[in-house]
Design a protein around this motif. Structure first.
Motif, PDB file in Angstrom:
ATOM      1  N   UNK A 170      -7.027 -10.089  -7.642  1.00  0.00           N
ATOM      2  CA  UNK A 170      -5.745  -9.998  -6.940  1.00  0.00           C
ATOM      3  C   UNK A 170      -4.744  -9.166  -7.732  1.00  0.00           C
ATOM      4  N   UNK A 171      -4.023  -8.274  -7.043  1.00  0.00           N
ATOM      5  CA  UNK A 171      -3.011  -7.439  -7.683  1.00  0.00           C
ATOM      6  C   UNK A 171      -1.620  -7.662  -7.117  1.00  0.00           C
ATOM      7  N   UNK A 172      -1.541  -7.804  -5.780  1.00  0.00           N
ATOM      8  CA  UNK A 172      -0.255  -7.942  -5.099  1.00  0.00           C
ATOM      9  C   UNK A 172      -0.459  -8.825  -3.873  1.00  0.00           C
ATOM     10  N   UNK A 173       0.543  -9.655  -3.562  1.00  0.00           N
ATOM     11  CA  UNK A 173       0.535 -10.447  -2.333  1.00  0.00           C
ATOM     12  C   UNK A 173       1.755 -10.052  -1.503  1.00  0.00           C
ATOM     13  N   UNK A 174       1.543  -9.850  -0.216  1.00  0.00           N
ATOM     14  CA  UNK A 174       2.633  -9.595   0.735  1.00  0.00           C
ATOM     15  C   UNK A 174       2.702 -10.780   1.677  1.00  0.00           C
ATOM     16  N   UNK A 175       3.894 -11.329   1.859  1.00  0.00           N
ATOM     17  CA  UNK A 175       4.115 -12.451   2.780  1.00  0.00           C
ATOM     18  C   UNK A 175       4.974 -11.967   3.929  1.00  0.00           C
ATOM     19  N   UNK A 176       4.497 -12.160   5.160  1.00  0.00           N
ATOM     20  CA  UNK A 176       5.191 -11.634   6.332  1.00  0.00           C
ATOM     21  C   UNK A 176       5.052 -12.615   7.487  1.00  0.00           C
ATOM     22  N   UNK A 177       5.684 -12.282   8.606  1.00  0.00           N
ATOM     23  CA  UNK A 177       5.600 -13.114   9.799  1.00  0.00           C
ATOM     24  C   UNK A 177       5.203 -12.294  11.002  1.00  0.00           C
ATOM     25  N   UNK A 183      10.352  -0.123   8.000  1.00  0.00           N
ATOM     26  CA  UNK A 183      10.162  -1.279   7.124  1.00  0.00           C
ATOM     27  C   UNK A 183       8.806  -1.243   6.430  1.00  0.00           C
ATOM     28  N   UNK A 184       7.752  -0.983   7.190  1.00  0.00           N
ATOM     29  CA  UNK A 184       6.420  -0.991   6.590  1.00  0.00           C
ATOM     30  C   UNK A 184       6.242   0.149   5.595  1.00  0.00           C
ATOM     31  N   UNK A 185       6.847   1.290   5.881  1.00  0.00           N
ATOM     32  CA  UNK A 185       6.778   2.412   4.936  1.00  0.00           C
ATOM     33  C   UNK A 185       7.465   2.041   3.622  1.00  0.00           C
ATOM     34  N   UNK A 186       8.633   1.403   3.726  1.00  0.00           N
ATOM     35  CA  UNK A 186       9.328   0.965   2.526  1.00  0.00           C
ATOM     36  C   UNK A 186       8.547  -0.077   1.764  1.00  0.00           C
ATOM     37  N   UNK A 187       7.934  -0.998   2.497  1.00  0.00           N
ATOM     38  CA  UNK A 187       7.121  -2.040   1.873  1.00  0.00           C
ATOM     39  C   UNK A 187       5.937  -1.426   1.133  1.00  0.00           C
ATOM     40  N   UNK A 188       5.253  -0.493   1.768  1.00  0.00           N
ATOM     41  CA  UNK A 188       4.079   0.109   1.144  1.00  0.00           C
ATOM     42  C   UNK A 188       4.456   0.908  -0.100  1.00  0.00           C
ATOM     43  N   UNK A 189       5.655   1.467  -0.121  1.00  0.00           N
ATOM     44  CA  UNK A 189       6.119   2.172  -1.305  1.00  0.00           C
ATOM     45  C   UNK A 189       6.264   1.211  -2.484  1.00  0.00           C
ATOM     46  N   UNK A 190       6.786   0.019  -2.208  1.00  0.00           N
ATOM     47  CA  UNK A 190       6.916  -0.997  -3.258  1.00  0.00           C
ATOM     48  C   UNK A 190       5.533  -1.450  -3.728  1.00  0.00           C
ATOM     49  N   UNK A 191       4.633  -1.693  -2.782  1.00  0.00           N
ATOM     50  CA  UNK A 191       3.272  -2.110  -3.134  1.00  0.00           C
ATOM     51  C   UNK A 191       2.600  -1.043  -3.989  1.00  0.00           C
ATOM     52  N   UNK A 192       2.780   0.221  -3.626  1.00  0.00           N
ATOM     53  CA  UNK A 192       2.192   1.315  -4.396  1.00  0.00           C
ATOM     54  C   UNK A 192       2.718   1.321  -5.825  1.00  0.00           C
ATOM     55  N   UNK A 193       4.015   1.069  -5.996  1.00  0.00           N
ATOM     56  CA  UNK A 193       4.589   1.031  -7.346  1.00  0.00           C
ATOM     57  C   UNK A 193       3.990  -0.106  -8.163  1.00  0.00           C
TER      58      UNK A 193
END
Length: 246
Positions: free
Chosen positions: A45-52, A182-192
């Motif tokens: 595991x590297x990153x967890x995203x929690x969403x609804x 929103x998803x583009x911004x989220x993926x940028x954070x995940x990439x970092x």
């Protein structure tokens, strides 16, 4: 009710009760806690995203179950909320909350237990428990650490909602984006996060919680020890610097 998608080192967990605005029933809370506790043992595991799923992140505790609580059942219910929040904080990797629509009550406590929060413009945040005749409890205690005492007091004492822009200004969320981005911004954070050294990132999350909960002298001493352990465990600084130059 709770949906997991795993892609390599990224786990995405969705509250999946859109017909009930992702309200947190006991069964949802138990399923979510169990999933988080299982992920904590996953070394890949590297990153967890929690969403609804659906139109909102989470509208809070299930109102039907909340209305039926009594003196004997209330501790168990809030205990389930705490178990989820504690499991989020105990995950050894960063957790990013993807927030949209509304983030209310226990839903906001769960978001506060994540490490980073990315919100869509127009999202509403509220802790309305006092309007229902009960105090905000358990991981609402994280709010003063995130926002400052006065701003947290405003939320839990008035029960009034704030929008995403104010949540950002107050430090409750780290980024806001239009819903379409929103998803583009989220993926940028995940990439970092994925660009960081995995062991260092796990150590950094442990230190962040230590800094939150311990006196300054303890935090500094244990931080030095963590730094020394990371060097002893295999220093990657030179190779990473060389990679950047190349």
């Amino acid at each position: 009710m709770v949906e997991l998608e795993k892609d390599g080192g990224i786990a995405r967990i969705f509250l999946n009760r859109p017909e009930k605005v992702n309200a947190l029933s006991s069964s949802v809370l138990e399923a979510l806690a169990a999933e988080l506790e299982r992920l904590a043992t996953d070394d890949s595991l590297r990153v967890v995203v929690l969403a609804g799923r659906g139109k909102v992140f989470c509208a809070g505790a299930d109102v039907g179950e909340l209305a039926a609580l009594n003196a004997s059942s209330a501790p168990a219910f809030v205990g389930r909320v705490h178990r989820v929040c504690a499991a989020l904080r105990a995950l050894p990797v960063p957790v990013v909350a993807r927030l949209h629509g509304v983030v209310i009550g226990a839903g906001l406590e769960i978001a506060a237990a994540c490490d980073l929060r990315i919100a869509a413009q127009g999202t509403r945040f509220a802790m309305p428990e006092v309007k229902l005749g009960i105090p905000s409890v358990v991981e609402a205690a994280l709010l003063p650490r995130l926002m400052g005492a006065g701003r947290a007091a405003w939320l839990v004492l008035t029960g009034e909602a704030i929008d995403a822009e104010r949540a950002y200004q107050w430090g409750l969320v780290e980024e806001i984006h239009s819903f379409s981005e929103l998803d583009e911004g989220l993926e940028s954070v995940v990439k970092s996060l994925l660009a960081a050294d995995p062991a260092a990132l796990r150590a950094q999350k442990r230190l962040l919680q230590l800094w939150d909960e311990s006196p300054l002298a303890v935090s500094v001493t244990q931080s030095v020890e963590a730094f020394s352990r990371s060097i002893a465990g295999g220093n990657t600084i030179s190779s990473r610097l060389k990679g950047k130059k190349d």
